[in-house]
Design a protein around this motif. Sequence first.
Motif, PDB file in Angstrom:
ATOM      1  N   ILE A 164       0.854  -1.190   0.000  1.00 26.58           N
ATOM      2  CA  ILE A 164       0.000   0.000   0.000  1.00 26.58           C
ATOM      3  C   ILE A 164       0.888   1.237   0.000  1.00 26.58           C
ATOM      4  CG2 ILE A 164      -1.842  -1.217   1.208  1.00 26.58           C
ATOM      5  CD1 ILE A 164      -1.053   0.474   3.720  1.00 26.58           C
ATOM      6  N   ASP A 165       0.289   2.392  -0.277  1.00 21.42           N
ATOM      7  CA  ASP A 165       1.057   3.632  -0.409  1.00 21.42           C
ATOM      8  C   ASP A 165       0.949   4.562   0.778  1.00 21.42           C
ATOM      9  OD1 ASP A 165       1.959   3.220  -3.230  1.00 21.42           O
ATOM     10  OD2 ASP A 165      -0.206   3.176  -3.552  1.00 21.42           O
ATOM     11  N   LYS A 166      -0.175   4.502   1.502  1.00 18.03           N
ATOM     12  CA  LYS A 166      -0.362   5.443   2.607  1.00 18.03           C
ATOM     13  C   LYS A 166      -1.389   4.900   3.581  1.00 18.03           C
ATOM     14  CE  LYS A 166      -1.566  10.264   3.651  1.00 18.03           C
ATOM     15  NZ  LYS A 166      -1.979  11.587   3.085  1.00 18.03           N
ATOM     16  N   ILE A 167      -1.148   5.153   4.871  1.00 20.70           N
ATOM     17  CA  ILE A 167      -2.104   4.791   5.918  1.00 20.70           C
ATOM     18  C   ILE A 167      -2.942   6.020   6.263  1.00 20.70           C
ATOM     19  CG2 ILE A 167      -2.384   4.059   8.320  1.00 20.70           C
ATOM     20  CD1 ILE A 167       0.236   2.486   8.024  1.00 20.70           C
ATOM     21  N   VAL A 168      -4.257   5.855   6.272  1.00 15.59           N
ATOM     22  CA  VAL A 168      -5.169   6.924   6.680  1.00 15.59           C
ATOM     23  C   VAL A 168      -5.485   6.721   8.154  1.00 15.59           C
ATOM     24  CG1 VAL A 168      -7.400   8.031   6.295  1.00 15.59           C
ATOM     25  CG2 VAL A 168      -6.148   7.015   4.365  1.00 15.59           C
ATOM     26  N   ALA A 169      -5.089   7.678   8.988  1.00 18.92           N
ATOM     27  CA  ALA A 169      -5.294   7.565  10.433  1.00 18.92           C
ATOM     28  C   ALA A 169      -6.782   7.490  10.768  1.00 18.92           C
ATOM     29  CB  ALA A 169      -4.656   8.756  11.145  1.00 18.92           C
ATOM     30  N   GLU A 170      -7.091   6.783  11.839  1.00 17.52           N
ATOM     31  CA  GLU A 170      -8.461   6.699  12.332  1.00 17.52           C
ATOM     32  C   GLU A 170      -8.570   7.442  13.657  1.00 17.52           C
ATOM     33  OE1 GLU A 170     -10.252   2.826  12.400  1.00 17.52           O
ATOM     34  OE2 GLU A 170      -9.057   2.109  10.694  1.00 17.52           O
ATOM     35  N   PRO A 171      -9.762   7.917  13.998  1.00 17.08           N
ATOM     36  CA  PRO A 171      -9.957   8.528  15.326  1.00 17.08           C
ATOM     37  C   PRO A 171      -9.592   7.536  16.420  1.00 17.08           C
ATOM     38  CG  PRO A 171     -11.841   8.958  13.907  1.00 17.08           C
ATOM     39  CD  PRO A 171     -10.991   7.950  13.193  1.00 17.08           C
ATOM     40  N   LEU A 172      -9.241   8.052  17.588  1.00 10.83           N
ATOM     41  CA  LEU A 172      -8.871   7.192  18.713  1.00 10.83           C
ATOM     42  C   LEU A 172     -10.003   6.211  19.015  1.00 10.83           C
ATOM     43  CD1 LEU A 172      -6.794   6.575  20.930  1.00 10.83           C
ATOM     44  CD2 LEU A 172      -7.968   8.249  22.383  1.00 10.83           C
ATOM     45  N   GLY A 173      -9.651   4.919  19.027  1.00  3.83           N
ATOM     46  CA  GLY A 173     -10.655   3.890  19.289  1.00  3.83           C
ATOM     47  C   GLY A 173     -11.275   3.324  18.028  1.00  3.83           C
ATOM     48  N   GLY A 174     -10.801   3.748  16.857  1.00  6.05           N
ATOM     49  CA  GLY A 174     -11.292   3.191  15.608  1.00  6.05           C
ATOM     50  C   GLY A 174     -12.303   4.071  14.904  1.00  6.05           C
ATOM     51  N   ALA A 175     -12.467   3.832  13.604  1.00 11.75           N
ATOM     52  CA  ALA A 175     -13.365   4.641  12.775  1.00 11.75           C
ATOM     53  C   ALA A 175     -14.808   4.569  13.248  1.00 11.75           C
ATOM     54  CB  ALA A 175     -13.268   4.185  11.323  1.00 11.75           C
ATOM     55  N   HIS A 176     -15.196   3.468  13.895  1.00 12.14           N
ATOM     56  CA  HIS A 176     -16.578   3.319  14.345  1.00 12.14           C
ATOM     57  C   HIS A 176     -16.917   4.238  15.513  1.00 12.14           C
ATOM     58  CE1 HIS A 176     -14.081   0.488  16.643  1.00 12.14           C
ATOM     59  NE2 HIS A 176     -14.935   0.648  17.635  1.00 12.14           N
ATOM     60  N   ARG A 177     -15.899   4.776  16.204  1.00 12.27           N
ATOM     61  CA  ARG A 177     -16.167   5.667  17.339  1.00 12.27           C
ATOM     62  C   ARG A 177     -16.453   7.092  16.896  1.00 12.27           C
ATOM     63  NH1 ARG A 177     -15.283   4.831  22.671  1.00 12.27           N
ATOM     64  NH2 ARG A 177     -14.957   2.640  23.204  1.00 12.27           N
ATOM     65  N   ASP A 178     -15.937   7.489  15.763  1.00 13.97           N
ATOM     66  CA  ASP A 178     -16.195   8.836  15.236  1.00 13.97           C
ATOM     67  C   ASP A 178     -16.232   8.732  13.714  1.00 13.97           C
ATOM     68  OD1 ASP A 178     -16.356  11.512  14.595  1.00 13.97           O
ATOM     69  OD2 ASP A 178     -14.848  12.155  16.050  1.00 13.97           O
ATOM     70  N   ARG A 179     -17.353   8.236  13.206  1.00 14.57           N
ATOM     71  CA  ARG A 179     -17.478   7.936  11.784  1.00 14.57           C
ATOM     72  C   ARG A 179     -17.286   9.178  10.909  1.00 14.57           C
ATOM     73  NH1 ARG A 179     -21.191   3.463  10.718  1.00 14.57           N
ATOM     74  NH2 ARG A 179     -22.507   4.850   9.484  1.00 14.57           N
ATOM     75  N   GLU A 180     -17.877  10.291  11.316  1.00 14.88           N
ATOM     76  CA  GLU A 180     -17.795  11.506  10.498  1.00 14.88           C
ATOM     77  C   GLU A 180     -16.351  11.986  10.365  1.00 14.88           C
ATOM     78  OE1 GLU A 180     -19.519  16.086  10.456  1.00 14.88           O
ATOM     79  OE2 GLU A 180     -20.642  14.513  11.485  1.00 14.88           O
ATOM     80  N   ARG A 181     -15.628  12.001  11.470  1.00 14.45           N
ATOM     81  CA  ARG A 181     -14.233  12.436  11.413  1.00 14.45           C
ATOM     82  C   ARG A 181     -13.396  11.468  10.580  1.00 14.45           C
ATOM     83  NH1 ARG A 181      -9.874  12.317  16.053  1.00 14.45           N
ATOM     84  NH2 ARG A 181      -8.209  13.467  15.048  1.00 14.45           N
ATOM     85  N   ALA A 182     -13.644  10.177  10.734  1.00 19.67           N
ATOM     86  CA  ALA A 182     -12.902   9.184   9.957  1.00 19.67           C
ATOM     87  C   ALA A 182     -13.133   9.389   8.460  1.00 19.67           C
ATOM     88  CB  ALA A 182     -13.326   7.769  10.365  1.00 19.67           C
ATOM     89  N   MET A 183     -14.368   9.638   8.082  1.00 17.56           N
ATOM     90  CA  MET A 183     -14.678   9.827   6.664  1.00 17.56           C
ATOM     91  C   MET A 183     -14.081  11.124   6.129  1.00 17.56           C
ATOM     92  SD  MET A 183     -18.527   8.220   6.235  1.00 17.56           S
ATOM     93  CE  MET A 183     -19.287   9.040   7.644  1.00 17.56           C
ATOM     94  N   ASN A 184     -14.044  12.158   6.955  1.00 24.69           N
ATOM     95  CA  ASN A 184     -13.402  13.411   6.532  1.00 24.69           C
ATOM     96  C   ASN A 184     -11.907  13.214   6.290  1.00 24.69           C
ATOM     97  OD1 ASN A 184     -15.754  14.934   6.590  1.00 24.69           O
ATOM     98  ND2 ASN A 184     -15.459  15.602   8.701  1.00 24.69           N
TER      99      ASN A 184
END
Length: 318
Positions: A260-280
């Motif tokens: 892969i080329d790049k890792i997209v960081a997730e909110p603390l505790g995973g994308a399911h804890r802050d879906r909107e921020r993860a998608m942004n």
Amino acid sequence: MMTFLEFEKPIAELEGKIRELRSFSHGRDFDIGSEVGQLEGKLGRLLKDTYANLTPWQKMQVARHPERPHFKDIVAHLTEDFTPLAGDRTFGEDEAVIGGLARFRGEACVIIGHEKGSDTESRIRHNFGMARPEGYRKAIRLMDMADRFGLPVITLVDTSGAYPGVGAEERGQAEAIARSTDKCLSLGVPLVTTIVGEGGSGGAVAIAAANTVLMFEHAIYSVISPEGCASILWRTNEKAKDAATALKITAQDLLTLGVIDKIVAEPLGGAHRDRERAMNMLGDAIEESLKSMAGMDGERLRRVRREKFLAMGAKGIN
């Protein structure tokens, strides 16, 4: 209420205590702000420590979390004017793969991805994101259209693998996957892929042979599921945890290996804890990737993409 994973039991207990304190104090004339603040601080530290040290098996559980953002969520949040286009013009419609025209941050594009579903009814309708041949032939049709009209392609991968049923095999599952992979490699327009949850086997690669392959921090990407690998090598699912480690399925391992080329960081505790921020955050990464390819002609896009995939695994070979 949020679904907690097996390793999140201490986190669940602490969040339960915080809820109990708030519920107990509701309508009563005393302040528990300091106590709640202390517990919230402890919770933040516990989340940080837990998610900084996840094993590959635990990352797999996070990647499969039912409340992570799925294709429909991401499209609704990041795009405008999404127009789904159905059918492969050969056999029928496959709802495990969804695709169509959209505007991503003001620019026209074609967006394609796996949809697992969010409840029992939708999961059955979308076949848990496991596509049949007609799903990949639909993806080929949409990529052809994007190439014809000069539109960039965005794909979102979230599948445990292509559907292995008899009907799918009879209709040419392997051929459809191979042709879809080849179509990705031959596109004369930018192609950006993100592994948003689970990227399993050829069912994932079929729409992921991209110029830029992004991957959410706690997603997984593998040639076979850990359970499938364990059942083949050891004849038992009890070795699935060992298989998860050996397969190098995490974003961190795959970035090191150049898959892969790049890792997209997730909110603390995973994308399911802050879906909107993860998608942004995902939207920002996709936009950056597309901008990096602005002005590149079709021949260069094809050459760079093919060279990138041909080079994988060649390191150290005489």
